[in-house]
Write an enzyme that holds these catalytic residues in place. Structure first.
Site, PDB file in Angstrom:
ATOM      1  N   HIS A 128      37.788 -58.296  -2.723  1.00  0.00           N
ATOM      2  CA  HIS A 128      38.561 -57.115  -1.877  1.00  0.00           C
ATOM      3  C   HIS A 128      39.797 -56.878  -2.721  1.00  0.00           C
ATOM      4  CE1 HIS A 128      35.106 -58.071   0.357  1.00  0.00           C
ATOM      5  NE2 HIS A 128      35.531 -59.106   1.232  1.00  0.00           N
ATOM      6  N   ASP A 157      30.679 -54.477  -2.103  1.00  0.00           N
ATOM      7  CA  ASP A 157      31.927 -54.943  -1.648  1.00  0.00           C
ATOM      8  C   ASP A 157      32.509 -54.016  -0.716  1.00  0.00           C
ATOM      9  OD1 ASP A 157      34.853 -55.128  -1.297  1.00  0.00           O
ATOM     10  OD2 ASP A 157      35.164 -56.063  -3.132  1.00  0.00           O
ATOM     11  N   HIS A 158      32.127 -54.686   0.780  1.00  0.00           N
ATOM     12  CA  HIS A 158      32.228 -53.729   1.737  1.00  0.00           C
ATOM     13  C   HIS A 158      33.759 -52.985   2.058  1.00  0.00           C
ATOM     14  CE1 HIS A 158      34.180 -57.084   3.999  1.00  0.00           C
ATOM     15  NE2 HIS A 158      34.606 -56.486   5.108  1.00  0.00           N
TER      16      HIS A 158
HETATM   17  C1  BG6 Z   1      34.549 -61.238   3.932  1.00  0.00           C
HETATM   18  C2  BG6 Z   1      34.901 -62.539   3.765  1.00  0.00           C
HETATM   19  O1  BG6 Z   1      34.104 -60.560   2.785  1.00  0.00           O
HETATM   20  O2  BG6 Z   1      35.712 -60.143   4.488  1.00  0.00           O
HETATM   21  C3  BG6 Z   1      35.441 -63.159   5.235  1.00  0.00           C
HETATM   22  O3  BG6 Z   1      33.948 -63.267   3.255  1.00  0.00           O
HETATM   23  C4  BG6 Z   1      36.440 -62.132   5.810  1.00  0.00           C
HETATM   24  O4  BG6 Z   1      35.807 -64.306   5.177  1.00  0.00           O
HETATM   25  C5  BG6 Z   1      35.911 -60.418   5.909  1.00  0.00           C
HETATM   26  O5  BG6 Z   1      36.507 -62.496   7.075  1.00  0.00           O
HETATM   27  C6  BG6 Z   1      37.005 -59.525   6.040  1.00  0.00           C
HETATM   28  O6  BG6 Z   1      36.474 -58.207   6.168  1.00  0.00           O
HETATM   29  P1  BG6 Z   1      36.954 -57.168   7.311  1.00  0.00           P
HETATM   30  O7  BG6 Z   1      36.436 -56.260   7.043  1.00  0.00           O
HETATM   31  O8  BG6 Z   1      36.683 -57.765   8.826  1.00  0.00           O
HETATM   32  O9  BG6 Z   1      38.434 -56.980   6.907  1.00  0.00           O
END
Ligand code: BG6
Length: 487
Positions: free
Chosen positions: A241, A178-179
């Site tokens: 997230h 989960d980045h």
């Molecule tokens: C991803 C979603 O997990 O997170 C995307 O699938 C979203 O739809 C993205 O745009 C948002 O990540 P960040 O790091 O740009 O806030």
């Protein structure tokens, strides 16, 4: 001090967008920082027929703007190999195994393998079972599998997926990315809460009025409509997230950063979530879709390419989450996320109860608010009251900002970079565990089911704005308002 690591990375989906935008740049950063030196290699696989030379060219393109000399970029790219691969063809795994064994010897890797599954989850089971049966899983070093979301589309499908992978790998070998958990400011939630007694003392229902989590995006659905139209904001952003951020904000202090410890504390809050009936969902959740904006010349969701013209997929959700435990019962935790909003902004606001002192029970005295900026701005701000200069004893608002400079943000490690390093080190603390994933699925499934059964129409918001009016009403009913509310 960096310590160099040994590993063979096998990336399924090696020609894809994620690999080029995130994985190669992150591996490169680890390389120029010395976390990877000579004893590593990367095999990229996908259906396409590419040569090693072409693949290395793509890798160089994706990293060349990230600093380091031309020689470093060149030397880094020489660790990359390409193998065209059909995930359903057993013979292809034999070719992949032979190449892996050769590279293992060539780079003296000692059998450490990281399998990165950056493709549709439909293939996860097929890939992992073949990795096992065709002996790509190796008994000399470690074997670790990284998977990317979506981990299923609901609890049932995610369980099936999980069970399938666990037939070939141990649960400790599985790393669910989960980045958001790799983001500097998300990790800072723990430091901010638990290294500051001043903060931790007041982090509870006695002092906090409400918490607000906003993950807003300026971009629309772009070229991902095929996926997004079947997912929507609830599955795309809330299940993972938002529920992770929510857990970090509300959990008790773990005794250490040990992965099990942290998981247990997160689980304590996830199992204290107030369960939702269909009426609760109706009263406490808003779903909406972006509509065409003439003013900003932006398409509505239904006008986007590859979106079903009758689609009722939500591109926005706002809701109130409640916990039933000693620390939090009675404190609403408002969350919202959406595409095509006014601005890209991820932030958390902690709104404290107003002063109870009769001296300052006035209109001018504001609530204390602490905001954590998760990105693209990073840092903190705090709203307090002070005496207004002058003859009266009136107050005025004082805002303390601690925002990181652009340079500092650029220098801080990327989420994927940190998470890849954690995986190399065998540290699963900042990855999503099955219990967390399954509990969040059960929670969001209740929302989805209530929506599926309701014939209420989706709300709309003009593209490029902060979201639908219904989301403001949600807070107004409780006597609150959104802290982040750009016009
Ligand atoms: C991803 C979603 O997990 O997170 C995307 O699938 C979203 O739809 C993205 O745009 C948002 O990540 P960040 O790091 O740009 O806030």
């Amino acid at each position: 001090m960096s310590q160099s690591n040994k590993a063979l990375f096998i990336i399924f989906g090696g020609t894809g967008d994620l690999a080029q935008r995130k994985l190669y740049p992150s591996l490169y950063r680890l390389y120029i920082k010395g976390f990877l030196e000579e004893q590593f290699a990367v095999i990229g696989t996908a259906r396409r027929e590419w040569s090693d030379e072409h693949y290395q060219e793509i890798v160089r393109d994706s990293v060349k703007k990230l600093g380091g000399s031309e020689e470093q970029v060149e030397a880094f790219s020489r660790h990359f190999y390409y193998q065209s691969h059909n995930v359903k063809d057993t013979e292809h795994y034999n070719t992949l195994r032979d190449l892996s064994d050769d590279l293992d010897k060539k780079y003296d890797i000692g059998g450490n393998r990281i399998f990165y599954l950056s493709m549709s989850p439909n293939f996860f089971g097929t890939i992992t079972s073949h990795l096992k049966s065709q002996n790509l899983v190796n008994d000399q070093g470690f074997n670790r599998v990284i998977i990317e979301k979506p981990f299923g589309t609901d609890y049932e499908s995610s369980k099936a997926l999980n069970d399938e992978i666990l037939e070939a790998f141990e649960s400790e070998e599985l790393y669910r990315i989960d980045h958001y958990l790799g983001k500097e400011m998300v990790q800072n939630i723990l430091a901010f809460r638990f290294s500051n007694p001043l903060i931790e003392q007041v982090w509870n229902k006695q002092f906090i009025s409400n918490i607000q989590i906003t993950l807003s995006e300026e971009l629309g659905v772009e070229e991902r409509a095929g996926y997004y139209d079947t997912s929507g904001a609830l599955r795309d952003m809330v299940q993972n997230h938002i529920m992770q951020i929510f857990s970090l904000l509300t959990m008790e202090a773990p005794a250490s950063f040990n992965s099990q410890e942290v998981k247990e504390k997160k689980m304590n809050v996830l199992t204290s979530l107030k369960q939702l009936s269909a009426e609760d969902v109706k009263a406490n959740f808003v779903r909406a879709q972006y509509a065409h904006s003439n003013k900003k010349s932006l398409n509505g969701y239904l006008e986007e390419e590859n979106v079903d013209k009758d689609s009722s997929t939500e591109t926005y959700i706002a809701g109130k989450i409640e916990l039933e435990n000693d620390r939090w019962s009675g404190v609403p935790i408002y969350v919202r996320t959406g595409k095509r909003m006014a601005k890209k902004e991820a932030q958390i606001s902690i709104v404290f109860k107003k002063s109870a002192s009769p001296l300052y029970d006035t209109e001018e005295t504001a609530e204390n608010i602490i905001t954590l900026y998760l990105g693209p701005s990073e840092g903190f701000s705090m709203t307090l009251n002070e005496k207004k200069i002058g003859m009266s004893m009136d107050t005025t608002i004082m805002k303390l900002d601690h925002l990181r400079s652009e340079g500092t943000i650029q220098e801080s490690p990327e989420a994927y970079e940190k998470l890849l390093l954690d995986c190399l080190n065998g540290d699963r603390t900042h990855f999503a565990h099955w219990e967390e994933v399954s509990n969040s699925w059960k929670y969001v499934d209740a929302i989805r089911q209530a929506w599926d059964q309701s014939n209420e129409k989706l709300a709309q918001y003009e593209a490029g704005t902060v979201g639908p009016e219904e989301a403001n009403e949600l807070l107004a009913k409780d006597g609150h308002e959104w802290v982040w509310n750009p016009k």
